[in-house]
Write a protein that holds these residues in place. Structure first.
Motif, mmCIF file in Angstrom:
data_model
loop_
_atom_site.group_PDB
_atom_site.id
_atom_site.type_symbol
_atom_site.label_atom_id
_atom_site.label_comp_id
_atom_site.label_asym_id
_atom_site.label_seq_id
_atom_site.Cartn_x
_atom_site.Cartn_y
_atom_site.Cartn_z
ATOM 1 N N GLU A 1 -4.241 -44.653 -7.045
ATOM 2 C CA GLU A 1 -4.710 -46.026 -7.565
ATOM 3 C C GLU A 1 -4.293 -47.198 -7.143
ATOM 4 O O GLU A 1 -4.794 -47.692 -7.794
ATOM 5 C CB GLU A 1 -3.652 -45.440 -8.593
ATOM 6 N N ARG B 1 -6.734 -49.061 -6.503
ATOM 7 C CA ARG B 1 -7.681 -49.475 -8.373
ATOM 8 C C ARG B 1 -7.002 -51.354 -8.350
ATOM 9 O O ARG B 1 -7.691 -51.975 -9.755
ATOM 10 C CB ARG B 1 -7.496 -49.152 -9.440
ATOM 11 N N SER C 1 -7.487 -55.392 -4.056
ATOM 12 C CA SER C 1 -7.517 -53.975 -3.246
ATOM 13 C C SER C 1 -7.745 -53.783 -2.171
ATOM 14 O O SER C 1 -8.759 -53.852 -1.184
ATOM 15 C CB SER C 1 -7.507 -53.100 -3.817
ATOM 16 N N LYS D 1 -12.243 -48.231 -3.288
ATOM 17 C CA LYS D 1 -12.636 -47.310 -4.345
ATOM 18 C C LYS D 1 -12.579 -45.944 -4.666
ATOM 19 O O LYS D 1 -12.850 -45.642 -3.817
ATOM 20 C CB LYS D 1 -14.104 -48.084 -4.946
ATOM 21 N N GLN D 2 -12.255 -46.067 -6.194
ATOM 22 C CA GLN D 2 -11.779 -44.547 -6.354
ATOM 23 C C GLN D 2 -13.443 -43.723 -7.079
ATOM 24 O O GLN D 2 -14.010 -44.879 -7.217
ATOM 25 C CB GLN D 2 -11.236 -44.566 -7.707
ATOM 26 N N PRO E 1 -12.401 -41.716 -11.822
ATOM 27 C CA PRO E 1 -11.033 -42.381 -12.659
ATOM 28 C C PRO E 1 -10.472 -41.021 -12.918
ATOM 29 O O PRO E 1 -8.776 -41.447 -13.011
ATOM 30 C CB PRO E 1 -11.549 -42.672 -14.042
ATOM 31 N N GLU F 1 -8.328 -52.610 -16.708
ATOM 32 C CA GLU F 1 -8.811 -53.310 -15.316
ATOM 33 C C GLU F 1 -8.125 -54.402 -15.096
ATOM 34 O O GLU F 1 -7.393 -54.508 -15.824
ATOM 35 C CB GLU F 1 -10.047 -53.799 -16.208
#
Length: 289
Positions: A137, A140, A144, A187-188, A191, A263
């Protein structure tokens, strides 16, 4: 002498509770061999015609490591199944939380080595350490640009640099995160992770235990402005318990829907939801015939 139990029917890997496993083993044996009793079951396991196994299954006595090895030889259990069974016994007999965590980690390791399904293996890894989902997490968050040293300081309680490096490596190898060379950010890959029933039965138990511990620590380390901890103790009818669980599940799904895709995030939170019985006048338990 052994019971020659078909491993496809009674598989130790499907259990966390060793007494439940032995109880189901007895029930399966009783269905295939009549007449049958706990005394015969006990005798087949090498303890003579006594009430020992009845007392173990109904948690009136403690299953020792020595007795567990005798049972593993009589069933018989081999290699990983034997190691897992003995670890279940050690976990149940653990004297403190630290020992429980160490043994549970060994149970996950044994189970992971036997898993062939990539999704199951990845989820076992994912919930193997409390900070793996947290780091997933963290990537996100709005800022980052993470190196292990900075990541270690962002996570609370703080990680070591080695733990941060481990988390990024494991999450990337399992396919949960990826590194974008253009933006130079992690990045994931997706989600939301859908937890399988397989994972729910093993890895999530240890994960929930640790998150409950972190919730307790937050009472001491976080000011009231940075936490919300409350509880209710109340009486209900037995037939209302399931509907109460369903309302909690619906609330959890609603929270996930409303907040999980936000976001420009700058905060990772942990929300624990627990419902359990603390008193009951309803008789329960297995048939002790």
């Amino acid at each position: 002498r052994n019971l020659l139990m078909p491993m496809s029917e009674i598989d130790s890997f499907d259990y966390l509770n060793v007494t439940q496993y032995l109880g189901d083993l007895y029930k399966q044996r009783k269905q295939t061999k009549k007449p049958y009793s706990y005394e015969l079951f006990c005798d087949e396991l090498g303890f003579g015609k006594t009430s020992y196994m009845h007392q173990i299954i109904f948690q009136k006595r403690t299953l020792t490591d020595k007795a567990a090895r005798r049972i593993a030889a009589a069933i018989p259990l081999r290699k990983q199944h034997r190691a897992y069974f003995l670890a279940m016994v050690e976990w149940r007999n653990a004297k403190n939380i630290k020992q429980q965590e160490e043994v549970f980690g060994e149970m996950i390791r044994i189970r992971s080595e036997a898993v062939t399904d990539p999704e199951q293996k990845a989820q076992l890894q994912y919930f193997g350490k409390w900070y793996y989902p947290v780091v997933r997490e963290v990537v996100r968050l709005r800022d980052s640009h993470l190196d292990p040293a900075r990541l270690a300081k962002i996570v609370q309680p703080n990680l070591t640099k080695e733990e941060a490096e481990d988390a990024l490596t494991v999450l990337q190898q399992a396919g949960f995160i990826k590194y974008d060379g253009r933006s130079k950010k992690w990045k994931q890959n997706q989600p939301v992770i859908t937890v399988t029933s397989f994972t729910r039965n093993l890895a999530l138990v240890g994960f929930h235990q640790k998150m409950i511990d972190l919730g307790k620590q937050s009472l001491l380390h976080h000011p009231a402005s940075k936490r919300d901890i409350s509880s209710l103790t109340f009486a209900i009818r037995h037939d209302q318990f399931e509907s109460l669980k369903q309302r909690i599940e619906a609330f959890r799904a609603e929270v996930l829907k409303d907040y999980s895709l936000a976001e420009k995030t700058d905060l990772v939170v942990q929300m624990n939801l627990q419902l359990f019985q603390v008193a009951s006048t309803v008789e329960g338990g297995d048939d002790e015939e």
